[in-house]
Design an enzyme around this catalytic site. Structure first.
Site, PDB file in Angstrom:
ATOM      1  N   ASP A 265       0.867  -1.170   0.000  1.00 58.52           N
ATOM      2  CA  ASP A 265       0.000   0.000   0.000  1.00 58.52           C
ATOM      3  C   ASP A 265       0.913   1.232   0.000  1.00 58.52           C
ATOM      4  OD1 ASP A 265      -2.136   1.696  -0.029  1.00 58.52           O
ATOM      5  OD2 ASP A 265      -3.213   0.745   1.599  1.00 58.52           O
TER       6      ASP A 265
HETATM    7  C1  BGC Z   1      -4.969   3.330   0.218  1.00 59.33           C
HETATM    8  C2  BGC Z   1      -5.230   2.341  -0.882  1.00 59.33           C
HETATM    9  C3  BGC Z   1      -5.041   2.986  -2.220  1.00 59.33           C
HETATM   10  C4  BGC Z   1      -3.655   3.566  -2.287  1.00 59.33           C
HETATM   11  C5  BGC Z   1      -3.310   4.183  -3.624  1.00 59.33           C
HETATM   12  C6  BGC Z   1      -3.676   4.096   0.026  1.00 59.33           C
HETATM   13  O1  BGC Z   1      -3.558   5.159   0.916  1.00 59.33           O
HETATM   14  O2  BGC Z   1      -4.967   2.657   1.450  1.00 59.33           O
HETATM   15  O3  BGC Z   1      -6.503   1.797  -0.756  1.00 59.33           O
HETATM   16  O4  BGC Z   1      -5.268   2.064  -3.245  1.00 59.33           O
HETATM   17  O5  BGC Z   1      -3.522   4.556  -1.289  1.00 59.33           O
HETATM   18  O6  BGC Z   1      -3.952   5.369  -3.826  1.00 59.33           O
END
Ligand code: BGC
Length: 717
Positions: A265
């Site tokens: 993530d």
């Molecule tokens: C979130 C994800 C997301 C990623 C990319 C993160 O902060 O937890 O769900 O896909 O950012 O934007």
């Protein structure tokens, strides 16, 4: 390059820097500094030189075809190996045509709609240069304080799995089709169980709970062919998911045989340091690569450390090679070597996004997600009555919810606009009365005066769309600001008054339930929201949505979910203390899982089971007759629950095992049948074996998890 490229041969020709580059994901400005000025800052933030840009593997955040084409072209010119970039973005409930938030969409219990909206999303996204979406989020949720419940499909593992699979199918279809995109299931695993609903908090649960309730939906998405997985932010079993070998190597790779790329993530490899399981970037890189993360999102611990770690023999070269191979394989399977631009087409994207056909689909799907929570007979409104729309969401176009990708307010139909479209603007008046979260009551007078002019009143209340989603935990779940006070002021007029709620989570609304004659839960309904709500309010569509997440009686009851356990001292009405209950509130939620009203009534009778006993190889049929006894045709969601009365582990009071949506005209009835198989009775025992155990079972069929008819049978093994 030729499509029949040999990935293994390609890998052999790659330098270690080129391999590490595939594991690196950058934001668009790195590739085209002309668009955003100097890139010196970001380069030094990542501690890398410009040369690495032309070895990178993927990009996060490109949202239009022109930028995507420019970046891919520059990259292919400058890159030595010319392995096309993969373009990723969060497209969660629509790209530019925005559909209801996933929690709302799930309330449709309509898997075809979920697949259709994912299909439309894939078309708009692929034309706009997006190739991978970080969706679906299959995290099971039980705590509405957590802002991200809006991205989930709810509290039931079985239903979550069905939705995750349907969405994956809609996005990916057959990957040869140019308008398909790659799905990335997230967040692996258990992110929905953050303690106290506080964002990014710790998760701790038994392996039994993990496997029984939290893992099945991710697995269902992978069984449907999902090509990528995102690791979660949260720790679980004491180790952050991003560095958790048990989750990724043991379960995902070995047990489930998943061989696609796993992405971290946002900065979650670097965050291993803040979690306190790595002292520095080097240790973070070791943990993540050994646990199985292939792509590092937003930080540079892999590119800064892997080379040295491999040369020193600390990280095995094969781990890097395997990660690169997975990424190359996906690029090859997706056809990127053959056509690095895929469907990206600025003109076609312009013509296609938010076209009338997609709007129509959004309108129909939205109407299926609106839950009628209460109706003392005042809905549907009659089309010849003058209506006053009062409240902060009355004419708000910010009703798409968080994660709305390129959804635009100026393309969104507000409630006011939708009702004007339905009954004509001469019969509609409108006044906000207050802001969503403000404390100012000065405009109440204006609102009251406007409401006085009308025959019926609609109160448009709720949360701010950006106060839901990531980093949007709340400890109070009542309506923000002075909205409740506005309700009280308007109710004094004693006119037929209904509330329409716009929100991303189950709210605490027992005071509304007590005093308002009708309540409609619209969630954040998206681009066509206003039109869809008007269809329901005026009875052109009979509401059919059913909750997939319980509405708590009050915050202190959380987590409250339907598939809970009996305890050793269960509460029942009139039973003697001490029992498992609260002194001050009921155990039951305000509105349970599966609940939702219709403008008609359905009567259930004659529950039957084909046999009283069942052996391993046999199946049983449970049936019930459902009749529309009201004055309007409608759709009923007939729900099948099963309870295993005695097990080697504690078993839930009920578990959803099937459902049917049936359409019944006035006076029509239908016998609804469910086949019960041994497979449906299986669970993870104490040792982790997934099996059914002999004994007595209850079969419950009804219109929601608290209104069911029951029969029993015995399983003999
Ligand atoms: C979130 C994800 C997301 C990623 C990319 C993160 O902060 O937890 O769900 O896909 O950012 O934007």
């Amino acid at each position: 390059m030729d499509k029949a490229i040999d990935i293994n041969e390609l890998l052999k020709t790659m330098t270690i820097e080129e391999k590490m580059g595939q594991l690196m994901q950058l934001i668009p400005l790195f590739y085209d500094s002309s668009k955003s000025g100097s890139i010196t800052g970001p380069l030094s933030d990542l501690n890398m030189d410009e040369d690495m840009i032309w070895k990178s593997g993927s990009v996060i955040g490109v949202t239009n075809a022109k930028d995507m084409i420019d970046i891919q072209r520059i990259y292919l010119e400058k890159s030595n190996k010319k392995i096309p970039l993969l373009f990723m973005y969060d497209v969660i409930h629509g790209f530019r045509t925005i559909f209801p938030i996933p929690l709302g969409m799930a309330c449709s219990w309509d898997l075809d709609s979920a697949e259709q909206l994912a299909r439309i999303t894939a078309i708009e996204s692929s034309l706009s240069g997006v190739q991978v979406t970080f969706s679906p989020m299959a995290d099971l949720v039980r705590d509405p304080r957590w802002g991200r419940v809006m991205e989930s499909t709810g509290e039931d593992p079985y239903l979550n799995g069905l939705f995750a699979a349907a969405i994956v199918k809609g996005y990916q279809g057959n990957l040869d089709d140019p308008y398909n995109i790659i799905a990335c299931i997230k967040h692996f695993a258990g992110y929905g169980a953050v303690e106290a609903g506080r964002e990014y908090n710790t998760v701790d649960m038994s392996d039994h709970t993990l496997r029984e309730y939290y893992l099945p939906s991710y697995k269902a998405a992978l069984d449907a062919g999902c090509e990528m997985v995102m690791a979660a932010f949260n720790p679980i079993h004491g180790i952050p998911a991003t560095g958790n070998r048990y989750l990724m190597r043991d379960i995902l790779r070995k047990e489930w045989g998943f061989d696609g790329p796993i992405i971290s993530d946002w900065a979650s490899i670097e965050e291993l340091i803040k979690h306190g399981v790595a002292a520095n970037g080097k240790e973070a890189a070791i943990l993540a690569i050994e646990a199985g993360v292939d792509i590092e999102m937003m930080t540079s611990n892999y590119i800064n450390n892997l080379k040295q770690l491999i040369e020193e023999g600390i990280v095995a070269q094969v781990l890097l090679d395997e990660a690169v191979l997975r990424i190359l394989k996906l690029k090859e399977k997706f056809g990127l070597f053959e056509n690095p631009y895929k469907a990206a087409d600025p003109e076609k994207a312009d013509q296609t996004c938010v076209c009338e056909e997609f709007r129509q689909a959004a309108r129909e799907i939205s109407a299926k997600t609106i839950v009628l929570l209460k109706n003392d007979g005042i809905l549907p409104f009659s089309k010849d009555k003058k209506v006053a729309i009062i409240g902060p969401h009355a004419d708000n176009c910010g009703i798409s919810g968080n994660w709305r990708a390129l959804g635009r307010a100026d393309e969104t139909i507000s409630l006011y606009a939708g009702i004007c479209n339905k009954i004509g603007s001469n019969l509609v008046v409108m006044e906000k009365g207050c802001e969503i979260a403000g404390q100012n009551e000065n405009d109440f007078v204006k609102a009251i005066n406007v409401a006085k002019e009308a025959d019926v009143i609609l109160l448009a209340l709720g949360e701010e769309q950006d106060k839901t989603g990531e980093a949007a935990s709340r400890a109070f779940l009542t309506l923000p600001g002075v909205q409740e006070k506005l309700v009280d002021a308007i109710l004094k007029l004693n006119k037929p008054t209904a509330v329409v709620l716009f929100n991303g989570r189950p709210l605490e609304i027992k005071s509304l339930e007590e005093k308002v004659p009708a309540i409609l839960e619209a969630w954040f309904p998206g681009t066509e929201g206003g039109n869809a709500i008007a269809e329901i309010l005026y009875g052109d569509v009979n509401p059919s949505a059913r909750l997939t997440m319980s509405f708590p009686y009050t915050v202190g009851q959380i987590p409250v979910y339907y598939n809970s356990f009996n305890t050793g001292r269960p509460y029942s009405e009139g039973c003697a203390d001490p029992v498992s209950k609260y002194l001050d509130i009921p155990n039951a939620p305000l509105y349970p899982f599966g609940y939702g009203l219709s403008y008609t009534n359905f009567e259930y009778r004659e529950i039957e089971i084909s046999k009283k006993t069942m052996n391993q190889e046999e199946t049983l049929t449970a049936s019930i007759v459902v009749k529309n006894v009201g004055a309007m045709g409608g759709i009923e969601t007939v729900q099948l629950y099963i309870r295993d009365l005695v097990g080697s582990t504690i078993r839930p009071l009920m578990e959803l095992k099937g459902f049917r949506q049936i359409t019944l005209g006035i006076g029509e009835e239908q016998k609804v049948e469910f086949e019960i198989t041994t497979q449906m009775l299986k669970f993870h025992d104490f040792k982790g074996n997934f099996k059914a155990e002999a004994g007595e079972f209850l079969v419950m069929i009804g219109c929601n998890s608290r209104q069911v008819d029951t029969v029993g049978f015995r399983l003999n093994l």
